[in-house]
Design a protein around this motif. Structure first.
Motif, short mmCIF file in Angstrom:
data_model
loop_
_atom_site.label_atom_id
_atom_site.label_comp_id
_atom_site.label_asym_id
_atom_site.label_seq_id
_atom_site.Cartn_x
_atom_site.Cartn_y
_atom_site.Cartn_z
N ASP A 76 0.83 -1.22 0.00
CA ASP A 76 0.00 0.00 0.00
C ASP A 76 0.86 1.26 0.00
OD1 ASP A 76 -2.25 -1.53 -0.01
OD2 ASP A 76 -2.66 -1.34 2.14
N THR A 80 0.96 4.35 -2.69
CA THR A 80 0.87 5.76 -2.30
C THR A 80 1.99 6.58 -2.93
OG1 THR A 80 -0.20 5.20 -0.20
CG2 THR A 80 0.89 7.34 -0.34
N ASN A 89 -3.50 12.83 2.43
CA ASN A 89 -3.93 11.62 3.13
C ASN A 89 -2.79 11.12 4.00
OD1 ASN A 89 -2.52 9.13 1.62
ND2 ASN A 89 -3.10 10.67 0.08
N GLN A 91 -1.96 7.42 6.26
CA GLN A 91 -2.37 6.07 6.63
C GLN A 91 -1.30 5.41 7.48
OE1 GLN A 91 -5.40 5.01 5.87
NE2 GLN A 91 -5.83 6.83 4.62
N ARG A 92 -1.76 4.55 8.38
CA ARG A 92 -0.84 3.80 9.23
C ARG A 92 -1.09 2.31 9.03
NH1 ARG A 92 0.49 5.51 15.37
NH2 ARG A 92 2.37 4.24 15.64
N GLU A 93 -0.01 1.58 8.78
CA GLU A 93 -0.09 0.13 8.56
C GLU A 93 0.97 -0.54 9.41
OE1 GLU A 93 0.11 -3.06 4.84
OE2 GLU A 93 -0.07 -0.91 4.46
N HIS A 98 2.34 5.97 5.61
CA HIS A 98 2.44 6.47 4.24
C HIS A 98 1.28 7.44 3.99
CE1 HIS A 98 -0.80 3.67 2.90
NE2 HIS A 98 -0.25 2.84 3.77
N GLY A 99 1.50 8.32 3.03
CA GLY A 99 0.47 9.31 2.71
C GLY A 99 1.01 10.36 1.76
N PHE A 232 -6.72 11.87 12.14
CA PHE A 232 -5.69 10.87 12.41
C PHE A 232 -5.29 10.91 13.88
CE2 PHE A 232 -1.38 9.29 12.68
CZ PHE A 232 -1.39 8.17 11.88
N ARG A 235 -8.11 9.37 15.96
CA ARG A 235 -8.22 7.90 15.84
C ARG A 235 -7.17 7.18 16.66
NH1 ARG A 235 -8.74 8.96 10.26
NH2 ARG A 235 -6.61 8.19 9.94
#
Length: 351
Positions: A76, A80, A89, A91-93, A98-99, A232, A235
């Motif tokens: 992912d 990105t 954006n 995102q956390r994985e 990444h973003g 973010f 959350r």
């Protein structure tokens, strides 16, 4: 801590990192050391014993996709980095982040130290990034102001102990540009306000329109960043000891303050524009009033002149040697009579 994501790494491209604009290695104290991207192998990236690395890629280079495919990051995150999307954006994985962040396009030849504010032709660019504990990969299609400013700060000796700290440094440089631009707009607005209060209105409407346009240019990217960073932080509010959450909280606070300042500028400019419009309308009404009064006062003499200009028998004063003087007096008397009537009606008020 080992990364908890699955990384399917493709075979490394020959010749190191051909699409990398630069590659830095950071030691334990956060000092940056430039490496030759063309000769550095991908095996060194992300290795804990080698410190951590920052790779900056040029997405306009077709070889960047091959380099991204070989990086030790989640799938992912690879998407990105290569995505053409133009929106903020984050995102956390697992342990990977990444973003994409918004940034200002850097004009070649502009001295960032001397030119802190935005210019009229500075556009919006997008910084795509992927980050692990020991690796920060950033990518862009156009030269970006904040990234270049952060790189120059690192060369000058600014420390960046972790990839999170460097990403925060880049975002802080973006905020610095907004802050300096906001201060410059505030100074311009103060000068315009002084001229308006002194009733010296010239090109203020044009200047205010340009200023409001520039405040909108500042407001939109700030809103985009806040719209992503604040949710973010909410959350992941339970991760109080997380370094990324601390950095996001600091950026959120600064972006909130900057957005409030820009919003205040927009409101001041709007109110000042309304005041300028009211003053111009008042000036126009005053001019129309004067013209109306002149028309009203000259209408009776014009009627008298038209009357005596008729070449018909029986005109008064036609055979008198003082006929012209009588006609002029009659014209003046008619104007005085009209003026007196207008005063009694309250029309001929003082302005």
């Amino acid at each position: 801590m080992a990364a908890s994501f699955d990384t399917h790494v493709s075979p490394a491209p020959p010749g190191g990192l051909p699409a990398a604009l630069w590659l830095y290695r950071f030691d334990g104290e956060g000092c940056a050391h430039a490496l030759d991207a063309a000769s550095t192998g991908l095996g060194a990236l992300g290795a804990p014993d080698a410190g951590w690395h920052w790779v900056h890629l040029d997405l306009s280079d077709v070889r960047s996709a091959q380099v991204v495919a070989c990086l030790p990051i989640p799938d992912d995150a690879r998407e990105t980095l290569l995505s053409p999307d133009s929106h903020v954006n984050l995102q956390r994985e697992g342990r990977a982040i990444h973003g994409a962040f918004v940034d200002w396009v850097h004009q070649r030849g502009v001295d960032l130290a001397a030119e802190g504010q935005l210019r009229g032709d500075d556009g919006i660019g997008w910084l795509h990034f992927a980050m692990t504990e020991h690796l920060l990969v950033t990518a862009r299609r156009q030269a970006l102001r904040s990234v270049e400013a952060a790189r120059r700060a690192l060369i000058a000796g600014a420390p960046a102990e972790t990839p999170v700290r460097l990403l925060e440094l880049v975002a802080s440089r973006f905020a610095d540009t907004v802050e300096r631009s906001s201060d410059g707009l505030s100074t311009r607005l103060d000068r315009i306000e002084d001229r308006v209060l002194a009733d010296s209105i010239g090109e203020e409407r044009r200047d205010l329109a340009q200023l409001r346009h520039q405040t909108v240019r500042l407001h939109r990217p700030l809103t985009a960043m806040r719209r992503v960073l604040k949710p973010f932080e909410q959350r992941h509010a339970g991760d109080a000891d997380d370094e990324l959450l601390s950095a996001i909280a600091r950026l959120n606070q600064r972006f909130d303050d900057l957005d409030g300042d820009v919003g205040t500028l927009q409101e001041r400019a709007r109110l000042l524009q309304d005041e300028v419009a009211a003053k111009l309308a008042e000036r126009t009404n005053r001019h129309l009033y004067v013209l109306s009064m002149i028309t009203a006062l000259l209408l009776p003499p014009s009627l008298v002149a038209g009357l005596f200009g008729m070449n018909l028998p029986g005109l008064p004063f036609a055979h008198s040697s003082h006929g012209l003087a009588f006609a002029l007096l009659l014209g003046v008397a008619s104007s005085a009579l009209v003026y007196g009537l207008l005063r009694r009606m309250g029309v001929a008020r003082s302005t």
